[in-house]
Scaffold this motif. Structure first.
Motif, PDB file in Angstrom:
ATOM      1  N   SER A  43      98.147  15.156  31.292  1.00 39.78           N
ATOM      2  CA  SER A  43      97.155  15.374  30.240  1.00 39.78           C
ATOM      3  C   SER A  43      97.858  15.488  28.896  1.00 39.78           C
ATOM      4  N   LYS A  44      97.076  15.438  27.842  1.00 34.59           N
ATOM      5  CA  LYS A  44      97.643  15.616  26.505  1.00 34.59           C
ATOM      6  C   LYS A  44      98.364  16.957  26.412  1.00 34.59           C
ATOM      7  N   GLU A  45      97.761  17.988  26.956  1.00 30.58           N
ATOM      8  CA  GLU A  45      98.356  19.321  26.881  1.00 30.58           C
ATOM      9  C   GLU A  45      99.668  19.391  27.659  1.00 30.58           C
ATOM     10  N   GLU A  46      99.726  18.725  28.806  1.00 30.61           N
ATOM     11  CA  GLU A  46     100.965  18.722  29.591  1.00 30.61           C
ATOM     12  C   GLU A  46     102.078  17.981  28.868  1.00 30.61           C
ATOM     13  N   LEU A  48      98.669   9.836  19.746  1.00 31.09           N
ATOM     14  CA  LEU A  48      99.051  10.934  20.634  1.00 31.09           C
ATOM     15  C   LEU A  48      98.326  12.227  20.304  1.00 31.09           C
ATOM     16  N   ASN A  49      97.718  12.288  19.142  1.00 27.54           N
ATOM     17  CA  ASN A  49      96.958  13.471  18.767  1.00 27.54           C
ATOM     18  C   ASN A  49      95.516  13.409  19.265  1.00 27.54           C
ATOM     19  N   GLN A  50      95.128  12.259  19.861  1.00 28.70           N
ATOM     20  CA  GLN A  50      93.768  12.097  20.385  1.00 28.70           C
ATOM     21  C   GLN A  50      93.690  12.621  21.821  1.00 28.70           C
ATOM     22  N   THR A  51      92.574  13.226  22.139  1.00 28.30           N
ATOM     23  CA  THR A  51      92.379  13.752  23.496  1.00 28.30           C
ATOM     24  C   THR A  51      92.172  12.634  24.509  1.00 28.30           C
ATOM     25  N   LEU A  95     108.247   8.205  21.969  1.00 30.76           N
ATOM     26  CA  LEU A  95     106.817   8.378  21.748  1.00 30.76           C
ATOM     27  C   LEU A  95     106.013   7.426  22.634  1.00 30.76           C
ATOM     28  N   PHE A  96     106.521   6.213  22.847  1.00 40.31           N
ATOM     29  CA  PHE A  96     105.859   5.302  23.781  1.00 40.31           C
ATOM     30  C   PHE A  96     105.894   5.863  25.206  1.00 40.31           C
ATOM     31  N   ALA A  97     106.979   6.586  25.536  1.00 44.36           N
ATOM     32  CA  ALA A  97     107.051   7.234  26.856  1.00 44.36           C
ATOM     33  C   ALA A  97     105.930   8.257  27.008  1.00 44.36           C
ATOM     34  N   GLN A  98     105.617   8.955  25.927  1.00 41.23           N
ATOM     35  CA  GLN A  98     104.509   9.912  25.986  1.00 41.23           C
ATOM     36  C   GLN A  98     103.194   9.204  26.296  1.00 41.23           C
ATOM     37  N   LEU A  99     102.966   8.051  25.657  1.00 42.34           N
ATOM     38  CA  LEU A  99     101.745   7.287  25.927  1.00 42.34           C
ATOM     39  C   LEU A  99     101.678   6.863  27.389  1.00 42.34           C
ATOM     40  N   LEU A 126     107.270  10.637  33.814  1.00 47.28           N
ATOM     41  CA  LEU A 126     106.785   9.280  33.553  1.00 47.28           C
ATOM     42  C   LEU A 126     107.112   8.357  34.717  1.00 47.28           C
ATOM     43  N   TYR A 127     108.353   8.412  35.196  1.00 47.69           N
ATOM     44  CA  TYR A 127     108.744   7.536  36.295  1.00 47.69           C
ATOM     45  C   TYR A 127     108.050   7.925  37.606  1.00 47.69           C
ATOM     46  N   GLU A 128     107.844   9.195  37.823  1.00 46.75           N
ATOM     47  CA  GLU A 128     107.164   9.629  39.053  1.00 46.75           C
ATOM     48  C   GLU A 128     105.740   9.096  39.115  1.00 46.75           C
TER      49      GLU A 128
END
Length: 591
Positions: free
Chosen positions: A87-90, A349-352, A380-384, A71-73
């Motif tokens: 990507s979502k998969e990553e 997060l489940n959306q492509t 979870l916000f970090a994932q977004l 995320l930081y990179e």
């Protein structure tokens, strides 16, 4: 989705009847407990044993540190991977739990007669498992007792527990379980907006306020009567026409049974932005969320009218997040946990494909949210952010804290009360201003320092001068080493909002957050139209190379807790952050 092999499942089933297995699961230790019932709530009654709960189990994510590092990179403009969002998969691969965690949790579920394959829901990464269990079963699993608790101010009731335990072995595999000790609900969480007395200058709803205003001469009336024309001039977006409307989107997260009204939006456009008449937005209903057009919401209309008012013709999406059915003392049916952030985040997060910009205008006092729950939601916000979305949150409307500001740890100390999710380091938190020429901090602008989250490195250099100048003032009332917020600010006073066909004046950092989101969405449009990646998680950028794209706010304060509060000053401050956005300057900086 990771599952045990048939052999391991069978073996776990055999072992569950053996004393060794019982010993494995009977060695329990405390996960979280409140010292006292959260303020505003009172014990009402004991729920029936067969009342069904929707239990969510948040497993530890095996490569979470790698996700945060990524995320930081991708968010640091000085890094070679800047803009290379995942990507979502990553992301799913990075948040997947370790196979040992899956084995342990599934074996524990089987010990309690629950087939893991029957889980009601599993997140794409496998880190969240949802099952339906009775109160009696949940009490056995968590070594606790549930109660029905009533919140008088909102009239809502929930089934919660004052504390829960887990088998000691599972503490290294499970982050959080809900519903347990988080008492927040759709009705008890706060919207950061409020109706204000109507300015005398608005005497006729039919009058047109859609005329463009020169950014060189923003009239004083914009300090008390805010329209899209005022904001577009004030933040220098008037001349920009979005181009990437086939790709770029702006999302609004809605809760509290707040519904954005289509007819009111058209009235708003006819009055305040005539070139947008006929434009619509997409309604998405999440987890039983509704779209009751006969019941327009102040918060929902404020959000959609001003994100659209600034970002048009960028497509907007309003997410109506529900929790159904509510808990009623005489109706015991399957109930949702009514924990809105989890519902919305798991859906998104489940959306492509997801919007590049989001705004949310709700929050709680940080101390009312169990820390393990807050950390899980923040991650979870970090994932977004890692997926390339910019996430704005309003900072709150109670300055450094509302009410008596007493701690809930049994000591009853008076301290400043940070807000969550505003205190999460992976969102961009927006404070409020008022007036023009110059703007000043609005007195209700929420701001301060988290007690849950450490101060991230991206803001240390900006926050340090403020703390040095503050010295020992307010010593002991706040955590100087905590995540500091807000990050930025925007107007938050006197917004003209159409509600039920009539124009009302609305204030709050609920107005500030969608305003900044509208500006950021235009920046994302610009970058996408130039063949570049969207901005994604903003904070590493705005605290470094884009810092000069904000207008510093030099006066005003945010009193609360019986104290004068912090004061706006040169540079970053915990009232208005780095200041208000200047689109043209930011556009040049992110080009």
């Amino acid at each position: 989705m990771l599952l045990l092999s048939a052999f391991v499942v069978a073996l776990a089933g055999l072992s569950s009847a053996k004393p060794l297995s019982s010993k494995r699961w009977n060695d329990v230790s405390l996960k979280h407990r409140w010292v006292e019932i959260p303020r505003g709530w009172e014990f009402h009654s004991t729920p029936p044993e067969d009342h069904l709960l929707e239990m969510r189990i948040g497993l530890k994510q095996d490569r979470l540190e790698e996700l945060i590092s990524s995320l930081y990179e991708v968010s640091d403009p000085a890094h070679e991977k800047y803009g290379q969002h995942l990507s979502k998969e990553e992301v799913d691969a990075l948040v997947a739990p370790h196979p040992d965690s899956i084995e342990a949790v599934e074996a524990w579920l089987e010990h309690h007669g629950i087939n893991p394959a029957d889980a009601h829901f599993r997140s794409a990464g496998g880190e969240w498992i949802t099952i339906h269990v009775s109160v009696a079963q949940a009490e056995r699993m968590l070594d606790t007792k549930y109660g029905v608790y009533y919140h008088a101010a909102s009239g809502s009731s929930v089934v919660r527990t004052m504390g829960y335990s887990l088998p000691t072995e599972l503490h290294s595999h499970i982050d959080v379980i809900t519903p347990t000790t988080y008492f927040g609900t759709f009705h008890s969480m706060r919207s950061t907006s409020f109706i204000q007395p109507r300015p005398n200058s608005l005497v006729d709803d039919s009058a047109s306020f859609a005329a463009e205003i020169s950014p060189l001469a923003v009239p004083a009336s914009c300090g008390t009567t805010v329209t899209p024309a005022c904001l577009r001039a004030l933040y220098n977006t008037t001349s920009y026409v979005p181009k990437a409307t086939a790709t770029n989107k702006l999302g609004i997260a809605g809760y509290l049974q707040e519904f954005a009204n289509d007819a009111d939006l058209q009235t708003f456009f006819r009055t305040f932005r005539t070139d947008a008449v006929g434009a619509t937005f997409t309604h998405v209903q999440v987890n039983g969320g509704q779209n009751t057009q006969s019941d327009p919401g102040v918060e929902a209309n404020l959000d959609i009218q001003y994100t659209e008012g600034i970002s048009f013709p960028t497509p907007n999406v309003y997410y109506s997040t529900g929790g159904s059915p509510p808990f009623l003392k005489d109706t015991f049916t399957t109930t949702n946990t009514n924990e809105p952030y989890l519902d919305w985040l798991n859906f998104i997060l489940n959306q492509t494909t997801i919007p590049q910009t989001f705004t949310t205008s709700y929050g709680d006092d940080e101390q009312t949210v169990p820390q393990d729950y807050a950390i899980s939601v923040c991650n979870l916000f970090a994932q977004l952010g890692a997926r390339g979305s910019s996430i704005m949150f309003s900072s709150g409307d109670e300055g450094v804290g509302g009410g008596d500001c007493l701690t809930n740890d049994g000591t009853n100390r008076k301290i400043f009360q940070p807000a969550f999710p505003a205190s999460c380091p992976f969102v961009t938190t927006v404070g409020g201003t008022t007036r023009v020429n110059p703007e000043v901090a609005v007195s209700f602008s929420g701001g301060g320092f988290s007690r849950y989250f450490a101060q991230p490195s991206y803001q240390t250099a900006s926050v340090a001068p403020f703390l040095t100048a503050l010295g020992t003032k307010f010593a002991g009332l706040f955590n100087a080493s905590g995540r500091a917020y807000p990050d930025v600010a925007a107007a938050g006073n006197g917004f003209q909002v159409v509600i039920g066909g009539r124009t009302s004046s609305v204030g709050g950092t609920s107005a500030s957050s969608p305003t900044v989101a509208g500006v950021i969405s235009l920046l994302n449009d610009f970058r996408i139209s130039e063949g570049k990646a969207p901005l994604g998680f903003l904070n590493p950028l705005i605290y470094s190379t884009a810092k000069s794209g904000f207008t510093d706010i030099l006066s005003g304060s945010n009193p609360g807790c019986g104290q004068a509060g912090f004061t706006a000053a040169a540079g970053w401050d915990p009232v208005t952050g780095l200041g208000t956005p200047d689109f043209l300057r930011l556009q040049a900086l992110v080009a």
